[in-house]
Design a protein around this motif. Structure first.
Motif, PDB file in Angstrom:
ATOM      1  N   ILE A 111       0.852  -1.189   0.000  1.00  0.00           N
ATOM      2  CA  ILE A 111       0.000   0.000   0.000  1.00  0.00           C
ATOM      3  C   ILE A 111       0.888   1.240   0.000  1.00  0.00           C
ATOM      4  N   SER A 112       0.527   2.221  -0.826  1.00  0.00           N
ATOM      5  CA  SER A 112       1.162   3.534  -0.775  1.00  0.00           C
ATOM      6  C   SER A 112       0.099   4.553  -0.397  1.00  0.00           C
ATOM      7  N   VAL A 113       0.365   5.309   0.666  1.00  0.00           N
ATOM      8  CA  VAL A 113      -0.564   6.352   1.109  1.00  0.00           C
ATOM      9  C   VAL A 113       0.103   7.702   0.891  1.00  0.00           C
ATOM     10  N   GLY A 114      -0.588   8.594   0.204  1.00  0.00           N
ATOM     11  CA  GLY A 114      -0.074   9.929  -0.020  1.00  0.00           C
ATOM     12  C   GLY A 114      -0.675  10.909   0.973  1.00  0.00           C
ATOM     13  N   ALA A 115       0.173  11.719   1.586  1.00  0.00           N
ATOM     14  CA  ALA A 115      -0.274  12.739   2.526  1.00  0.00           C
ATOM     15  C   ALA A 115       0.283  14.087   2.091  1.00  0.00           C
ATOM     16  N   ALA A 116      -0.385  15.164   2.503  1.00  0.00           N
ATOM     17  CA  ALA A 116       0.032  16.496   2.084  1.00  0.00           C
ATOM     18  C   ALA A 116       1.419  16.847   2.616  1.00  0.00           C
ATOM     19  N   ASP A 117       1.683  16.476   3.874  1.00  0.00           N
ATOM     20  CA  ASP A 117       2.944  16.849   4.508  1.00  0.00           C
ATOM     21  C   ASP A 117       3.213  15.903   5.673  1.00  0.00           C
ATOM     22  N   LEU A 118       4.271  16.176   6.407  1.00  0.00           N
ATOM     23  CA  LEU A 118       4.647  15.295   7.515  1.00  0.00           C
ATOM     24  C   LEU A 118       3.599  15.299   8.620  1.00  0.00           C
ATOM     25  N   ASP A 119       2.934  16.434   8.834  1.00  0.00           N
ATOM     26  CA  ASP A 119       1.896  16.496   9.864  1.00  0.00           C
ATOM     27  C   ASP A 119       0.731  15.586   9.507  1.00  0.00           C
ATOM     28  N   GLN A 120       0.312  15.603   8.240  1.00  0.00           N
ATOM     29  CA  GLN A 120      -0.784  14.736   7.803  1.00  0.00           C
ATOM     30  C   GLN A 120      -0.372  13.273   7.885  1.00  0.00           C
ATOM     31  N   ALA A 121       0.862  12.984   7.529  1.00  0.00           N
ATOM     32  CA  ALA A 121       1.364  11.607   7.636  1.00  0.00           C
ATOM     33  C   ALA A 121       1.331  11.141   9.082  1.00  0.00           C
ATOM     34  N   ALA A 122       1.671  12.040  10.014  1.00  0.00           N
ATOM     35  CA  ALA A 122       1.672  11.684  11.433  1.00  0.00           C
ATOM     36  C   ALA A 122       0.271  11.359  11.924  1.00  0.00           C
ATOM     37  N   LEU A 123      -0.748  12.033  11.384  1.00  0.00           N
ATOM     38  CA  LEU A 123      -2.130  11.745  11.789  1.00  0.00           C
ATOM     39  C   LEU A 123      -2.513  10.320  11.425  1.00  0.00           C
ATOM     40  N   ARG A 125      -0.379   7.756  10.953  1.00  0.00           N
ATOM     41  CA  ARG A 125       0.395   6.856  11.818  1.00  0.00           C
ATOM     42  C   ARG A 125      -0.206   6.792  13.220  1.00  0.00           C
ATOM     43  N   ASP A 126      -0.600   7.939  13.754  1.00  0.00           N
ATOM     44  CA  ASP A 126      -1.171   7.973  15.100  1.00  0.00           C
ATOM     45  C   ASP A 126      -2.480   7.200  15.159  1.00  0.00           C
ATOM     46  N   ALA A 127      -3.293   7.300  14.107  1.00  0.00           N
ATOM     47  CA  ALA A 127      -4.566   6.566  14.076  1.00  0.00           C
ATOM     48  C   ALA A 127      -4.320   5.060  14.060  1.00  0.00           C
ATOM     49  N   TYR A 147       7.128   6.344   9.142  1.00  0.00           N
ATOM     50  CA  TYR A 147       6.493   6.589   7.847  1.00  0.00           C
ATOM     51  C   TYR A 147       6.285   5.306   7.048  1.00  0.00           C
ATOM     52  N   ASP A 148       6.215   4.196   7.729  1.00  0.00           N
ATOM     53  CA  ASP A 148       5.892   2.928   7.072  1.00  0.00           C
ATOM     54  C   ASP A 148       5.361   1.958   8.111  1.00  0.00           C
ATOM     55  N   ALA A 149       4.794   0.885   7.637  1.00  0.00           N
ATOM     56  CA  ALA A 149       4.268  -0.162   8.518  1.00  0.00           C
ATOM     57  C   ALA A 149       4.334  -1.481   7.771  1.00  0.00           C
ATOM     58  N   SER A 150       4.303  -2.572   8.519  1.00  0.00           N
ATOM     59  CA  SER A 150       4.346  -3.889   7.895  1.00  0.00           C
ATOM     60  C   SER A 150       3.625  -4.888   8.779  1.00  0.00           C
ATOM     61  N   LEU A 156       3.262  -1.076   4.030  1.00  0.00           N
ATOM     62  CA  LEU A 156       2.699   0.243   3.738  1.00  0.00           C
ATOM     63  C   LEU A 156       3.796   1.297   3.802  1.00  0.00           C
ATOM     64  N   ASP A 157       3.745   2.230   2.855  1.00  0.00           N
ATOM     65  CA  ASP A 157       4.621   3.403   2.866  1.00  0.00           C
ATOM     66  C   ASP A 157       3.756   4.647   2.868  1.00  0.00           C
ATOM     67  N   ILE A 158       4.118   5.634   3.696  1.00  0.00           N
ATOM     68  CA  ILE A 158       3.434   6.922   3.701  1.00  0.00           C
ATOM     69  C   ILE A 158       4.346   7.919   2.996  1.00  0.00           C
ATOM     70  N   LEU A 159       3.860   8.489   1.905  1.00  0.00           N
ATOM     71  CA  LEU A 159       4.633   9.420   1.102  1.00  0.00           C
ATOM     72  C   LEU A 159       4.082  10.830   1.254  1.00  0.00           C
ATOM     73  N   THR A 160       4.943  11.815   1.128  1.00  0.00           N
ATOM     74  CA  THR A 160       4.493  13.201   1.156  1.00  0.00           C
ATOM     75  C   THR A 160       4.772  13.837  -0.202  1.00  0.00           C
ATOM     76  N   SER A 161       4.927  15.125  -0.243  1.00  0.00           N
ATOM     77  CA  SER A 161       5.020  15.821  -1.526  1.00  0.00           C
ATOM     78  C   SER A 161       6.255  15.460  -2.337  1.00  0.00           C
ATOM     79  N   ASP A 162       7.225  14.783  -1.751  1.00  0.00           N
ATOM     80  CA  ASP A 162       8.421  14.350  -2.483  1.00  0.00           C
ATOM     81  C   ASP A 162       8.085  13.091  -3.268  1.00  0.00           C
ATOM     82  N   ALA A 163       7.422  13.269  -4.399  1.00  0.00           N
ATOM     83  CA  ALA A 163       6.935  12.135  -5.180  1.00  0.00           C
ATOM     84  C   ALA A 163       8.072  11.250  -5.676  1.00  0.00           C
TER      85      ALA A 163
END
Length: 301
Positions: A111-123, A125-127, A147-150, A156-163
């Motif tokens: 799974i690849s999850v795209g987030a706007a920024d590091l703060d959104q990615a943290a939300l 991960r926290d959930a 920024y990942d899980a298994s 899973l990888d959580i990606l931000t604006s650095d495509a």
């Protein structure tokens, strides 16, 4: 002399029973997973509202189960886009689905999850961490990092604006979280381009309404007219847990267009420092509840 059958410790027995249900279906998992509800944590199945099942999960569950090989038929749609107001459990819904895939898919699923920024990615991960903490029956090999899980059945990888960081990586599920606040289209192009190469890929978007005349608005209009996509736009606030009196109070302290965007689910013009008469706001809220708001540049001038 007969020997009594060996019994598992209660915790292990309960854990195995829940594992068995979760392996059967995503729906069974969702009904049993404990979430951080108020006033006390409870299983999602006990607190979920009808609209969450009917408008989001009922359409989406078969598609995710197809990718996870619980179903033989392919997903009905290439992608799913849900436009919901602020506070509608969007990021937590993504976390729940990802946790199930990583632990109970019948096929190893990335799974690849795209987030706007590091703060959104943290939300996100926290959930995921919150629900892992509330469910001791989760698999011991389910690991959540920054920024990942298994888990035993996926990664899973959580990606931000650095495509560019995700270039060349193939995933089976691509999730765009809050795409309307992404700074660049690059990550979306990465997701869509990667998904187009393979038949067994799924695109999921969950967002607020955004701003007109942006790449997100143009993309949304294209998706709405594409029969290969499923789209749902909520007609304003659906969740009973959102305090309407608090929203009414906050609305008075916000730019009118921003309140319409996050509370009424209306796509709006990005008019900096514009002030709208109260009567106009009320009229727009009533008449444009189900479609985008496009006001002339002279309004509020």
């Amino acid at each position: 002399m007969t020997t009594a059958p060996m019994t598992l410790p209660p915790l292990m027995s309960a854990q195995q029973a829940l594992w068995g249900l979760a392996r059967q279906s995503l729906r069974a998992y969702l009904k049993n997973v404990v979430i951080d509800s108020r006033p006390d944590p409870r299983p999602f199945g006990e607190v979920a509202e009808p609209w969450q099942w009917e408008k989001i999960l009922d359409p989406l569950i078969p598609a995710v189960e197809s990718i996870a090989r619980l179903r033989t038929e392919p997903p009905k749609y290439d992608g799913y886009w849900f436009v919901l107001t602020k506070g509608s459990d969007k990021t937590s819904a993504i976390a729940r689905i990802c946790s199930w895939v990583l632990q109970f898919s019948h096929h190893y699923t990335s799974i690849s999850v795209g987030a706007a920024d590091l703060d959104q990615a943290a939300l996100l991960r926290d959930a995921m961490e919150s629900e892992k903490r509330l469910n001791p029956w989760f698999h011991q090999d389910y690991k959540i990092n920054r920024y990942d899980a298994s888990g035993p059945t996926g990664a899973l990888d959580i990606l931000t604006s650095d495509a560019a960081s995700g270039q060349g990586k193939r995933s089976l599920i691509y999730i765009a979280d809050e795409i309307t606040v992404w700074r660049s289209q690059d990550m979306w192009d990465l997701f869509a381009g990667s998904a187009s190469k393979y038949r067994d890929c799924l695109l999921i978007v969950l967002s607020n309404a955004g701003w007109l005349h942006t790449w997100q608005a143009e993309l949304f209009e294209q998706v709405k007219s594409d029969p290969r996509w499923f789209v749902y736009e909520a007609p304003g606030i659906m969740a009973s847990w959102i305090d309407r009196a608090k929203v009414a109070s906050l609305r008075k302290k916000m730019l009118a267009t921003e309140a319409m965007r996050v509370f009424d689910n209306i796509w709006v013009q990005n008019l900096q420092n514009a002030v709208f008469p109260a009567e106009l706001v009320e009229q727009v809220w009533r008449t444009h509840r189900y479609r985008a708001l496009d006001l002339p540049d002279t309004v509020g001038a």
